[in-house]
Design an enzyme around this catalytic site. Structure first.
Site, PDB file in Angstrom:
ATOM      1  N   CYS A 182      25.256   2.601  -0.224  1.00 33.57           N
ATOM      2  CA  CYS A 182      26.484   3.381  -0.399  1.00 33.57           C
ATOM      3  C   CYS A 182      27.005   3.891   0.932  1.00 33.57           C
ATOM      4  CB  CYS A 182      26.253   4.535  -1.350  1.00 33.57           C
ATOM      5  SG  CYS A 182      26.140   4.020  -3.062  1.00 33.57           S
ATOM      6  N   LYS A 228      30.394   2.629   2.040  1.00 31.34           N
ATOM      7  CA  LYS A 228      31.600   3.086   1.340  1.00 31.34           C
ATOM      8  C   LYS A 228      32.660   3.489   2.363  1.00 31.34           C
ATOM      9  CE  LYS A 228      31.956   6.170  -2.473  1.00 31.34           C
ATOM     10  NZ  LYS A 228      31.691   6.235  -3.901  1.00 31.34           N
ATOM     11  N   ASP A 232      37.198  10.333 -10.089  1.00 29.07           N
ATOM     12  CA  ASP A 232      35.996  10.351 -10.930  1.00 29.07           C
ATOM     13  C   ASP A 232      35.155   9.085 -10.728  1.00 29.07           C
ATOM     14  OD1 ASP A 232      34.216  11.426 -12.829  1.00 29.07           O
ATOM     15  OD2 ASP A 232      35.902  12.367 -13.855  1.00 29.07           O
ATOM     16  N   ASP A 233      33.997   9.033 -11.414  1.00 28.48           N
ATOM     17  CA  ASP A 233      33.043   7.952 -11.211  1.00 28.48           C
ATOM     18  C   ASP A 233      33.454   6.650 -11.879  1.00 28.48           C
ATOM     19  OD1 ASP A 233      30.758   9.475  -9.901  1.00 28.48           O
ATOM     20  OD2 ASP A 233      31.233  10.702 -11.646  1.00 28.48           O
ATOM     21  N   GLY A 278      29.449 -12.798 -14.513  1.00 32.58           N
ATOM     22  CA  GLY A 278      29.751 -12.284 -13.192  1.00 32.58           C
ATOM     23  C   GLY A 278      30.569 -13.241 -12.370  1.00 32.58           C
ATOM     24  N   HIS A 279      30.576 -13.001 -11.053  1.00 37.36           N
ATOM     25  CA  HIS A 279      31.358 -13.834 -10.155  1.00 37.36           C
ATOM     26  C   HIS A 279      30.658 -13.885  -8.804  1.00 37.36           C
ATOM     27  CE1 HIS A 279      34.938 -15.903  -8.850  1.00 37.36           C
ATOM     28  NE2 HIS A 279      35.019 -15.118  -7.795  1.00 37.36           N
TER      29      HIS A 279
HETATM   30 CO    CO Z   1      29.740   7.958  -8.751  1.00 40.77          CO
HETATM   31 CO    CO Z   2      31.011   4.494  -7.729  1.00 41.46          CO
END
Ligand code: CO
Ligand code: CO
Length: 351
Positions: free
Chosen positions: A18, A21, A51-52, A140-141
């Site tokens: 992450c 990001k 939001d998530d 998926g891809h």
């Molecule tokens: Co999140």
């Molecule tokens: Co996320």
């Protein structure tokens, strides 16, 4: 049998998990300006709050939750990378209070540089996590890319009334976190080759742990808001709660749970690039703090803990409920880190 694969997956990634990001500020520039003015009334949670996951009202008392997360390798072991990336993507359904129902894989692979057997291991890791929570990896891809990339698109469901947003905290609510902080610093130390075996395991275990407790929290009406801590760090995701709710938060530096003694790694400059990007984009929203505290609260977490607020008068009842269940105690390390207060000049006041 597969011959022993000697690839160091993280050497192919410019940023870890992450930590790759895009910073909140840049994200605002990319998405903020493109916010459609057209209203879709079934879309209960969309781009207007940070939001998530997106939430769609299916008109039968149930909501569909949909999300995607993917990133470059955070660990060298491909199976483990698949597991962590999957647990991390699924977490955004849990962070809405929902139950995951199926997932799709998103794979980018440098076909000319990395054997496909390694990619197969990544998918195996993803399947392993999906099997653990009894959901199918339904498709998926895959594309040929310069860096390896993996993640999932995940769908979940939830009773409409149980959806937990990150924009609904109230004054006086107590702020809780379910995992310790520091996996960004530890992952950087692992990449640099300076991590101890013990701390490496701690980080891997933490990133592997599913946030399925979020589904339980969805059923509790006194949980007033929820998100999970990922790339923006503890401070970044708490600011999203504060700004979404038009409130501020007090957090106590000595209450922030740390995964291990992070000092020795910080001293060796084991700080993810994402930390500085995070700080540059939101440091001005936080009261003056020490360098050490800054490093910790802006540390990008991969599949970090759930961050939620709870009505103060329900706190005792809640803690009793958590204590009474062994299965919950195994899932989480519950820590109270502060409380929501009325809107101040700063979003977060650190004491
Ligand atoms: Co999140
Ligand atoms: Co996320």
């Amino acid at each position: 049998m597969l011959k022993k694969l000697k690839v160091k997956l993280t050497s192919f990634s410019h940023g870890a998990g992450c930590g790759c990001k895009i910073s909140p500020q840049l994200l605002e520039e990319i998405i903020g300006k493109n916010n459609s003015k057209k209203l879709f009334k079934e879309l209960i949670v969309g781009n207007s709050t940070k939001d998530d996951a997106a939430v769609y009202d299916l008109k039968n008392g149930t909501a569909l939750i949909s999300t995607t997360d993917f990133f470059t390798p955070i660990v060298d072991d491909p199976f483990l990378f698949g597991q962590i990336a999957s647990a991390n993507a699924i977490s955004d359904v849990y962070a809405m209070g929902g139950k995951p129902i199926f997932a799709l894989a998103i794979l980018g692979w440098p076909i000319s540089k990395l054997p496909v057997e390694v990619a197969a291991k990544v998918i195996e890791g993803a399947k392993n996590i999906c099997e653990k929570i009894n959901i199918p990896l339904a498709g998926g891809h895959t594309i040929d890319t310069i860096e390896p990339i993996f993640g999932l698109a995940v769908n979940g469901i939830c009773d409409l009334k149980n959806i937990k947003k990150n924009s609904t905290a109230n004054i006086g609510d107590q702020i809780y976190l379910t995992k310790k902080i520091g996996v960004g610093i530890l992952s950087t130390a692992e990449k640099k080759g300076i991590i101890s075996e013990k701390d490496k395991l701690l980080a891997h275990r933490s990133m592997l742990k599913l946030n399925s407790f979020g589904e339980t929290l969805g059923n509790l009406d006194f949980i007033t808001s929820m998100t999970d801590v990922t790339g923006f760090g503890l401070a970044g995701h708490l600011i999203e709660i504060c700004e979404g709710s038009k409130k501020s938060a007090i957090i106590y530096e000595n209450k922030i749970p740390l995964i291990c003694d992070l000092n020795k790694y910080i001293k060796q400059n084991s700080i993810p690039g994402g930390s500085n990007r995070n700080w540059q984009s939101y440091g001005n929203k936080i009261s003056p703090i020490s360098q050490m505290c800054q490093t910790i609260i802006s540390d990008p977490q991969t599949n970090g803990g759930l961050l939620f607020t709870i009505k103060k008068e329900k706190e005792t009842e809640f803690l009793k409920f958590v204590k009474s269940s062994n299965s919950i105690k195994q899932l989480i390390t519950l820590c109270k880190i502060g409380e929501i207060i009325e809107l101040q000049e700063k979003s977060i006041i650190v004491k």
